[in-house]
Every structure is written in C-alpha cells, then in structure tokens.
Design a protein around this motif. Structure first.
Motif, PDB file in Angstrom:
ATOM      1  N   LEU A  82      16.267   5.664  -0.729  1.00 48.64           N
ATOM      2  CA  LEU A  82      15.421   6.605   0.006  1.00 48.64           C
ATOM      3  C   LEU A  82      14.334   5.874   0.787  1.00 48.64           C
ATOM      4  N   ARG A  83      13.899   4.756   0.290  1.00 50.21           N
ATOM      5  CA  ARG A  83      12.848   3.992   0.976  1.00 50.21           C
ATOM      6  C   ARG A  83      13.413   3.140   2.113  1.00 50.21           C
ATOM      7  N   VAL A 131       0.606  13.274   0.926  1.00 46.92           N
ATOM      8  CA  VAL A 131       0.735  11.835   0.712  1.00 46.92           C
ATOM      9  C   VAL A 131      -0.386  11.404  -0.215  1.00 46.92           C
ATOM     10  N   GLU A 132       0.019  10.703  -1.274  1.00 41.77           N
ATOM     11  CA  GLU A 132      -0.955  10.341  -2.298  1.00 41.77           C
ATOM     12  C   GLU A 132      -0.497   9.067  -2.990  1.00 41.77           C
ATOM     13  N   ASP A 133      -1.374   8.098  -3.094  1.00 44.60           N
ATOM     14  CA  ASP A 133      -1.055   6.821  -3.762  1.00 44.60           C
ATOM     15  C   ASP A 133       0.197   6.166  -3.188  1.00 44.60           C
ATOM     16  N   GLY A 134       0.362   6.286  -1.865  1.00 40.77           N
ATOM     17  CA  GLY A 134       1.456   5.610  -1.198  1.00 40.77           C
ATOM     18  C   GLY A 134       2.815   6.276  -1.336  1.00 40.77           C
ATOM     19  N   VAL A 135       2.847   7.500  -1.849  1.00 43.61           N
ATOM     20  CA  VAL A 135       4.123   8.223  -1.957  1.00 43.61           C
ATOM     21  C   VAL A 135       3.925   9.632  -1.434  1.00 43.61           C
ATOM     22  N   THR A 151       4.743   3.825   7.442  1.00 48.01           N
ATOM     23  CA  THR A 151       4.607   5.238   7.835  1.00 48.01           C
ATOM     24  C   THR A 151       3.528   5.966   7.035  1.00 48.01           C
ATOM     25  N   GLU A 152       2.852   5.260   6.121  1.00 50.89           N
ATOM     26  CA  GLU A 152       1.953   5.922   5.168  1.00 50.89           C
ATOM     27  C   GLU A 152       0.830   6.714   5.837  1.00 50.89           C
ATOM     28  N   PRO A 172       4.068  15.704  10.025  1.00 48.07           N
ATOM     29  CA  PRO A 172       5.333  15.964  10.736  1.00 48.07           C
ATOM     30  C   PRO A 172       6.021  14.680  11.195  1.00 48.07           C
ATOM     31  N   GLU A 173       5.218  13.740  11.758  1.00 51.44           N
ATOM     32  CA  GLU A 173       5.812  12.488  12.217  1.00 51.44           C
ATOM     33  C   GLU A 173       6.281  11.651  11.031  1.00 51.44           C
ATOM     34  N   LEU A 174       5.500  11.663   9.972  1.00 53.65           N
ATOM     35  CA  LEU A 174       5.878  10.919   8.769  1.00 53.65           C
ATOM     36  C   LEU A 174       7.226  11.395   8.237  1.00 53.65           C
TER      37      LEU A 174
END
Length: 844
Positions: free
Chosen positions: A117-118, A158-162, A176-177, A182-184
């Motif tokens: 997924l990453r 988005v929180e703590d890099g996830v 992308t963080e 929407p763009e993320l």
C-alpha cells in the motif's frame, strides 16, 4: 494411494480438533492433554496457530506467517503444548492457511500488505498478492469506508505520518504527508472506497466474497518460502507432526502447491508427514490421484455416514409435506437443481461480479493474441463465462496449460458448454462458449494470459460453488435440514448400505489414511443435531402433527405469527434438531439462515422489520417451551436419534480412514452453525473416570463417551486392524430385518496380525491412556474387530424388531467391548443389541 505418501508410522490413529482462541489458548489445550490421551486419540488437531487478527476466534485471518500467535501463548506456549502432548504419547496436527491473509485494522498488522500500500507495484511484496494493477489507475481498491467517500472525508485524518479512519491506518506514499487531503488521496497507491463497491470494483482476489481476506500468490516460490518458513521450522523441530491444508481449491495450482509442500517437508524433516486437504468432493467426484497427500479432511465420509440414517420413503413424504406447507417456487427452494442454478446465477452476477469482470478482461486479452478469436465481443465472453460457471457440478476443474487434462474435467466442461450454447440466439456467436471452454481447459496456449485465465476460472468456480450451494441453496431448499451439510447432496441424501460399503472399500483401497469427520468448525449443524433431524424421515407423520399445532396456534394467546411458512419450517426444524427451546442459540442461528437464504433479507441488504418479525416469532414459538408444537412432537425422536447418534459415531471411528473428533463430540454434542459451534471446549475427565471405574452409562451422552473411548483405545492398541494396511470386509445380516443392520470386519492384512501395522499412530501409549475399562485389551486375540450398527431403528421397531434376524460372525468367540456380551456363529441381533443399538466386537 501408495503408502510412501506418508512416512511409515506417521498416520494418526485418531485426531481431536481443538479450536484455539484467546479464551482457549495453548495453556488450556495443554491442561486437556492428560484427558485426551486417556480418551484414546493419538494426535491433537489444532486450528491455525500463526499470528492472526487480534481477537480472532478462528485464526484463519493470518497477518504474520513468521510468528506463532501471541494471544495463544506464542511459540513458547506452542512448544510447551507439544512437549506435554509428546510426554503423553500424542502428536500435533496443525491447520495451515496457504490461500489468504487478513486485511486487518489497523492495516500495519499485515507487514507485506502495508508495504504494498505504501510502495505500490514496485514493492518487493507486490508479488505476494493477486492484484490487478491495470484497474483504478494502478491503485488497490480498499472497500473499507462505511459510506461513500464524499460522506466520509471528514472522518479521514493524517496523524503521526499515517492516514487514519476509525480503527484503520494506511501508509502514506513518501513525500505526500503534507498535501491537502484530496490531493493526498489521489497520490496514494490505494483508493479508499465505500464497502459496497467491492462487489463490482474490487481488483484483488479474495477468499470467496470476503474482502477482509486477501488472496496470497503462494504459487510464487519466494512467497511460498516466506509463508511456510516458520511452519517448516516447527515440523523440523518435531513440534508439528502433520498438516491440514485449508481450502486448496482457492489456489492457482493445488497440485503444484501440494508437491512443493511435500518436498519442503521431506527436505526439512527427513521424511513425509501425514497431510490432508480440505477438499469438498461432489457426488461421484474423486480426489485427484497424483496429489501427494493422505486424503481429504473427511466431508465425503460425513455424507456417506449420514445418508445411512435417512429413510428414502420417509424423506419423500417429508418433502411432499414441505412443498405443501412452505409452497416454495421450484427455483427458490422447491426443487434442488433449480434452486442451485438460480442461486448460482445470482452469485455470479452480483457477489462475484468483480471476479467475472476480471476473467472477462483476461479473456479479451487472450483472444487478442490469436486473430481467429479477436471477434469475440466482451459481452459474449462475459456471458459464456457465466453460463459455463453456473453449470459446473463440482467446485472446480484441475487444469494447467500444456499439461494433460483429466478425462473427468474435460467431460464436465464439454457437457456444460453444450448446454451453455443455448444462452446465445445467434449460432455463430455461440462459438464463444467453445473458446471459453478451451481456455478453461488450457487448450488455447501457454502464454501469461492463457495461464492466468485457466487458473482464475477454476478459482472463481470454487468461490461460486461455495457461495451458491453451501451459503445460499442449502438455506433455501429445506425439507430436511440435516441433508444441507458440507459435502452433502440435499437432492439425494440417502445412502444405501451397499453404497456405504462400496465407499468404504474405495477408501481402503485408494486413500486408507484419509481423514473422516462428522462435526467440524464449519458444519452447519453438529452430527448429533443431524442425527435427530434424520429421525424425522422415520416419522414424518409426527412432524405433520407439529405443523398442525403451528397452524392451530391462537394468535390471541400471545404468539407472534411466522413471517412466512418457509421460515416457520426452517425455524422449527432447527429447534427440533437442537432438542431444546434455547433462545440464546436459536435466534442468532435462524437469523443467519434467513440472511444466507437471501429470500427476504441478506447480510448486505438487511430488512430490519422482517428480521424483527423473525425474532418475535422465534421467541414466542420455537423458543417457548410451553408451545403446543413441542408436545405434539413429544419424545418421538428420542429413541431413533440415540440410535443414529451412536451408530454414526461408531461407523466413523471404525471405518477406513483416520477419524477426527471435534472438541466435545465424545459426548452428546448439539451445536448449530458458527459461532455456536465454536464455543470454547469444556473437557470433562470426571465423566470418563466414572466409566473407567466401572460405572454404568446413565444416558445417551455417557453411552457415546463409552463407545468413543472404547473405539479410540482399540484403534490405539491394534493399529494393524485399522491403519493403512488393514482390511475391510462387509458382513451381511440374514433375516427379515437384515436391511436395518450395517456391519463390517476390520482386521490386519495377511501376515500383519500382531504387528504394529503401517501408520501406527502417536508417540507411544504412555500416561493415563494405558489404563481404564477396555484399554488393557485383556482376552483379545489377533482377530480384528466387528462393527455392528442399527439403521432406521424406528422403522425397525414398527415392523416388530429384529425377530429372527441374525449376523453370521467370522469364526471364533466374540465379545462386545461396550456391554461385555459374547456371541459366536450366527449371532441373534435381538440379543446382541438389546442394551445398545450398536456393538463393537473383538475376538476372545
């Protein structure tokens, strides 16, 4: 089967299935070891032991193949269990899950999926999963949202890099963080979507229709090595002594996988290990002979044992009453073949729409490689695929492009294709059916698209069969609920003694170390519930009285009416099979049944008002002990249910194959569909101790325990009578009631009497299992064992009993291990079976 498929002495004499879960971990299993050794089994049969989704009650949702499940006690707990088992002469059989892994929440629990997924298709782990990267702009569709994306955006953060959504966590593509949401979302390798899109838009293969279980490409050598490393280590170290392979029909190449597994086990452990596969065989279907396994897990045996206790004439009457009472249309429960076909059409066009679309895309690419096939339009290919799939009478064909095709598979697809042509109005367009048939048989070439189509067609066929038959039609066609069981044939459930003997002889010849079962974690109803329901075919008139009581019920008395007659029939048969008006268990089981049937409500399109009506009816009807319908039935089923329960148990324990006992079934065990049949076990060693001390059984449950322990201990004392090299000889009764007796002799093959035999069980009979009634075998000689079982006992009683019927025994004097009665020559069945409806004889 040849004996070299298993290491000499590795076949169990009997296994005992334990469903591990946090409430019943390795430590609890270890505490049960002394009792199970005393009972007489040779191996514990454990549900999956690798790391699973937290809180899982079954373990089939694996998240990490490299670790033993911490919630069960981890690897230390498993090794401690193995040590205790080995000290008591027991081995361990472990259930393995090669087909799929969990898509957990949080997703980081599945390390390989997290990396995909990453990092997308460039990830080294992308080879693990069967993902169609050509869909959705190269993104994996994740159908995890509770509503359309637009409605759920506010719940994404988005929180703590996830990226978080409720309990879910998703990795972010590097860089992308800090993007706007929407763009993320657009920049990730996955697309979050409403869960309802999975039906048509999913682009990864899954287990059946469960999107939370993603299929694993175990056919890839690197993936195989990574997913089996820990298991092979446990085999190498002697912790695990055998394997049960879950759902091989989901694999791209089942035979190839099993050969790789067999080689890996032999290379690791210095020899083969007893391995069985969870293969559901259709009527007349045979397990592929080249598979390097001991056999199946035993659903084929279940069908043949159950069928002996179904009265064909009574079933015909019961079915006529059902059609008159429930009045189902032919294709919605009135006729079995029509019901199956309609259910299959529904599943193939709805629940499996995404899988069919992927097959269609592959077929289009395949046809594009050959100018002669390019004019097959996508709609025609899609139609042909559907029409072929719904006509397959078994789970799947076994085909590899370029390899010879088994005659049965070629004939099956050819017959289906001839019938499927009728779906096309234009004769020339119907040619596409032949193209799809040949592609499914691997006849069109050996390119990547050809291999992909061939494997995927078979995988989709297996999912369709499971969902349309076991999870839909079984709940729609309900004249006799006990016939609607895994491996069963509700359209023709009865089995004659001659058919049973032929089946047993075939097992003895071809697969003598195969598994046999009566109850499992997947059966719709336990064996003892089915035994009680089968008795209805012997007294359909009493069932008719129950229905009359239903129709006469005064609504003013406070009883809620049934929402529909089909539901009333199903609910009351479920209650009668359970044998008690237990609302806590009946309500969820019947609600599951109506959702699976999909006639008025489903899992994904629930009708709350209808389901509330169902619950009200259940609580004031089948769950009401004062309802007159219970009195109308009375104790009519008690005696035949007892005979059926004991008869089925003894047949399984002494016929060819390795009997697998489900936890608790050494006693009378009434369980409905999961989760009712997965309650933590409660071992009762004191009950066995009382029998071993000479106490008389005080009811059917104690009688079953006596029978089970006697048969298991006999198998352990004399593996040469029951193991892979043992013989099987049907014995025929003589007299007016001969048709009510099923009997056979199990003995060692010529020259093996007194030896240990091939496939001699566990690790030595040590501990408490060497003592107790029937265990020491005093007075036994090497003459084998005779099983005697009563079938259709109520019909027998109505005809006046055994009368002059006798069973000619092999030469010698014989003693019944259950009652102590002795017999020789032509034994009177009226005398031999006067206390119990079964006998287990040994020569003295």
């Amino acid at each position: 089967m040849t004996f070299d498929r298993i290491a000499p002495g590795s076949a169990p004499t009997a296994t005992y299935r334990l469903q591990l879960r946090p409430a019943f971990p390795f430590a609890a299993a270890r505490a049960a070891v002394p009792y199970l050794a005393s009972l007489g089994v040779s191996h514990l049969h454990l549900s999956p032991v690798l790391e699973a989704r937290p809180g899982s009650t079954h373990g089939y949702d694996v998240v990490d193949h490299s670790a033993v499940r911490a919630e069960l006690g981890g690897e230390e707990g498993l090794r401690s269990l193995a040590s205790a088992a080995h000290a008591h002469g027991l081995g361990l059989i472990v259930d393995i899950v090669p087909n799929h892994m969990a898509v957990p929440a949080p997703e980081r629990l599945n390390k390989q999926l997290w990396e995909v997924l990453r990092d997308g298709p460039a990830s080294p782990c992308a080879r693990w999963f069967d993902i169609d990267w050509g869909r959705h702009g190269g993104k994996v569709l994740l159908p995890v949202l509770g509503g359309p994306l637009g409605d759920e955006l506010a719940r994404l953060r988005v929180e703590d890099g996830v990226l978080r959504y409720h309990d879910h966590e998703f990795p972010l593509r590097p860089g992308t963080e800090r993007m706007p949401l929407p763009e993320l979302l657009d920049r990730q390798w996955y697309r979050l979507s409403w869960w309802r899109l999975a039906r048509t838009e999913l682009n990864y293969r899954r287990f059946f229709t469960i999107s939370e279980l993603i299929a694993v490409r175990v056919e890839d050598p690197e993936v195989f090595e990574a997913t089996h490393g820990k298991l092979l280590e446990l085999v190498r170290d002697g912790v695990v002594d055998g394997l049960r392979v879950d759902h091989p029909d989901g694999l791209a190449d089942p035979e190839g996988y099993l050969r790789r597994l067999d080689r890996a086990v032999r290379d690791t452990a210095g020899g083969g290990r007893w391995t069985v596969v969870e293969k559901i065989l259709g009527r007349g279907e045979r397990l592929p002979a080249p598979w390097p396994v001991a056999g199946t897990t035993g659903y084929d045996a279940l069908h043949h044992i159950d069928g002996l206790f179904v009265d064909p004439a009574g079933l015909e009457t019961l079915t006529a009453v059902y059609r008159g009472f429930a009045v189902p249309p032919d294709d919605l429960g009135g006729d079995w073949p029509a019901t199956v076909r309609r259910a299959a059409r529904r599943v193939v066009t709805h629940e499996l729409a995404a899988e069919v679309e992927r097959l269609t895309r592959t077929a289009v690419r395949l046809c594009a490689t050959d100018p002669r096939l390019r004019d097959h339009a996508p709609w025609a290919l899609r139609t042909a695929i559907r029409e072929l799939l719904v006509r397959l009478p078994v789970y799947r064909p076994y085909v590899s492009p370029g390899a010879p095709v088994a005659g049965a598979d070629a004939e099956m697809l050819t017959v289906a294709a001839e019938d499927a042509r009728a779906a096309f109005a234009v004769r020339e367009e119907a040619r596409v059916v032949r193209t799809v048939r040949d592609a499914a048989l691997g006849r069109l070439g050996d390119g990547p698209h050809h291999r992909d189509f061939c494997a995927r067609f078979a995988q989709t066929a297996a999912a369709l069969r499971a969902k349309s038959v076991e999870d839909t039609a079984f709940y729609r066609y309900t004249p006799l609920l006990s016939a609607a069981e895994v491996g069963g044939d509700p359209g023709r459930p009865a089995v004659t003694p001659a058919e049973f003997h032929a089946f047993a002889a075939r097992l003895r010849s071809d697969w003598p170390a195969t598994g046999t079962v009566l109850s499992t974690h997947d059966t719709k109803r336990s064996a003892d519930v089915r035994a009680r329901l089968a008795a209805l075919t012997e007294c359909p008139d009493r069932w008719g009285r129950l229905l009359e009581a239903l129709e006469a019920r005064d609504p003013a008395a406070g009883a809620a009416p049934a929402p529909d007659p089909h539901l009333a029939w199903t609910a009351w048969q479920t209650a009668v099979g359970l044998g008690s008006p237990d609302g806590e268990r009946l309500v969820p089981a019947v609600l599951k049944a109506v959702r699976e049937a999909g006639l008025r409500t489903t899992w994904t399109e629930q009708d709350p008002e209808y389901e509330e009506e169902v619950a009200r009816f259940l609580k004031s009807g089948p769950c009401d002990p004062g309802h007159r319908a219970w009195a109308a039935l009375g104790d009519a089923l008690d005696a035949p249910a007892r005979a059926n329960m004991l008869g089925a148990a003894l047949l399984q324990l002494t016929m060819p194959g390795v009997p697998d006992l489900y936890m608790g079934t050494e006693h009378a065990y009434a369980a409905l569909v999961d989760p009712d049949n997965r309650r933590p076990p409660e071992p009762r060693p004191e009950a066995l101790d009382r029998l071993d001390a000479g106490g008389a059984p005080d009811g059917p449950s104690a009688e079953k325990l006596l029978l089970t322990s006697a048969a298991l201990r006999l198998r352990r004392r004399h593996p040469q009578w029951f193991g892979p090299s043992a013989g099987y000889t049907p014995l025929s009764a003589e007299g007016p009631a001969a048709a009510h007796c099923v009997a056979f002799l199990r003995a060692g093959a010529a020259g093996s009497e007194g030896g240990t035999g091939a496939g001699g069980g566990g690790r030595g009979d040590t501990g408490r299992g060497d003592t107790g009634r029937g265990e020491e075998g005093r007075g036994e000689v090497d003459g084998g064992a005779v099983t005697v079982v009563t079938r259709l006992s109520r019909r027998l009683a109505e005809a006046g009993g055994w009368g002059e019927t006798a069973l000619p025994l092999p030469p010698g004097r014989w003693r019944d291990l259950l009652t102590g009665r002795t017999a020789e020559g032509a034994a009177s069945l009226g005398e031999l079976l006067d206390r119990l409806p079964v006998a287990l004889l040994v020569r003295t």
